[in-house]
Scaffold this active site. Sequence first.
Site, PDB file in Angstrom:
ATOM      1  N   THR A  82       0.893  -1.322  -0.022  1.00 54.94           N
ATOM      2  CA  THR A  82      -0.086   0.099   0.059  1.00 54.94           C
ATOM      3  C   THR A  82       0.788   1.232   0.066  1.00 54.94           C
ATOM      4  O   THR A  82       0.492   2.432  -0.100  1.00 54.94           O
ATOM      5  CB  THR A  82      -0.805   0.131   1.247  1.00 54.94           C
ATOM      6  OG1 THR A  82       0.004   0.038   2.197  1.00 54.94           O
ATOM      7  CG2 THR A  82      -1.864  -1.294   1.242  1.00 54.94           C
ATOM      8  N   LYS A  83       2.243   0.927   0.039  1.00 55.09           N
ATOM      9  CA  LYS A  83       3.096   2.211   0.136  1.00 55.09           C
ATOM     10  C   LYS A  83       3.253   3.158  -1.354  1.00 55.09           C
ATOM     11  O   LYS A  83       2.834   2.722  -2.236  1.00 55.09           O
ATOM     12  CB  LYS A  83       4.433   1.679   0.758  1.00 55.09           C
ATOM     13  CG  LYS A  83       4.228   1.266   2.242  1.00 55.09           C
ATOM     14  CD  LYS A  83       3.549   2.118   3.107  1.00 55.09           C
ATOM     15  CE  LYS A  83       3.673   1.859   4.714  1.00 55.09           C
ATOM     16  NZ  LYS A  83       2.861   0.697   5.137  1.00 55.09           N
ATOM     17  N   PRO A  84       3.992   4.427  -0.950  1.00 52.16           N
ATOM     18  CA  PRO A  84       4.130   5.228  -2.226  1.00 52.16           C
ATOM     19  C   PRO A  84       4.716   4.373  -3.296  1.00 52.16           C
ATOM     20  O   PRO A  84       4.597   4.875  -4.440  1.00 52.16           O
ATOM     21  CB  PRO A  84       4.920   6.319  -1.705  1.00 52.16           C
ATOM     22  CG  PRO A  84       4.559   6.308  -0.435  1.00 52.16           C
ATOM     23  CD  PRO A  84       4.373   5.047   0.302  1.00 52.16           C
TER      24      PRO A  84
END
Length: 379
Positions: free
Chosen positions: A183-185
């Site tokens: 889910t991270k950048p």
Amino acid sequence: MVMNIPFARPYITQEEIRAVTEVLKSGWLSMGEKTVMFERAFAEYIGSKYAVATNSCTSALFLSLKVLGIGRGDEVILPTFTFTATANTVVHCGAKPVFVDIDEKTYNIDPDSVEERITDNTKAIIVVHYAGQPADMRKIMKIAKTYGLKVIEDAAHAAGAKYENGKKVGALGNLTCFSFYATKPMTTGEGGMITLDDGYLADKLRILRLHGISKDAWKRYLENNSWYYEVIEAGYKCNPTDLASAIGLEQLRKLDWMNTRRKKIAEYYNEHLNDLDIILPYVRPKIESAYHLYPIRLVKYNRDKFINEMAKRGVGTSVHFMPLHLTRFYRKMFKYKKGDFPVAERVFRSIVSLPIYPQLTERHLEYVVRCVKEILKPR
């Protein structure tokens, strides 16, 4: 018509798929050449001298604490308003996590609270860049210098973000830890990275991340197939794979574009939700956020009811975070209690994160906004 808009979705294209296929065909799946390339590319992107890849940000935090010598009897200051991994790694080192409150505007660590909690046992500060917005590192570094403390940056949310001085997050603390969770950048599925400028610590991190041995398989392969290695320390199994690193190389090339997309989505929300009885995210002047999260605070409406109503309409939301001092383990183990950190508790009761990722189109955003208004401002 009800649309299905999940809270988060990784941005994966044919480039990542091709990169993984190449690694699968190469026959070298674990840590090897792709990981070396990924580390070099990430260090260059951040502006640090070194980057050491790991299998998660949790591993990155744990190894960072270990190479700084954090252990039994030591105290590490960190915000209560963070994911449990930040504090768990301190516990696993045998040290005590000392929680502090947050700034009510940015939800980042409150520097004034830090200074109040320093004791003779304090050895380090972990700074969490919440939602992708850099914390006030100028104040934190000044405090650390005054008291002779080490600083670890938990930049799980902040790949590509910039401090006030224009440098990318990862270039100020002693060590900075990034997350490449789905889910991270940017993502590698699971994975992490540590950036730093200290060559001695970088070498030690590489040894500790793979059983404490002197040479990993890739180095042994390069050195005339020499099998020999030495066990230098009782290390850990925290290395990434070349499969993950191949994805990371492609994601890194897209990171600035993906962060720009998230910023535009945040601006859309800011423009279209500003007539509601909610508190919109605040971003400090002169910094650049990675916009990993878009957290709003509900002034009058019940947060949990809002989440349920959004789910009925097909829109995923989440809560970041439950203050750790309110969780069962940290209450029991370290005697924290409700009321210890009032700002974090107040924020937690009303905060909810809306979807923010590159694939969201204007049609998606219009629907999310319409759902929020239907719930909070019914006709």
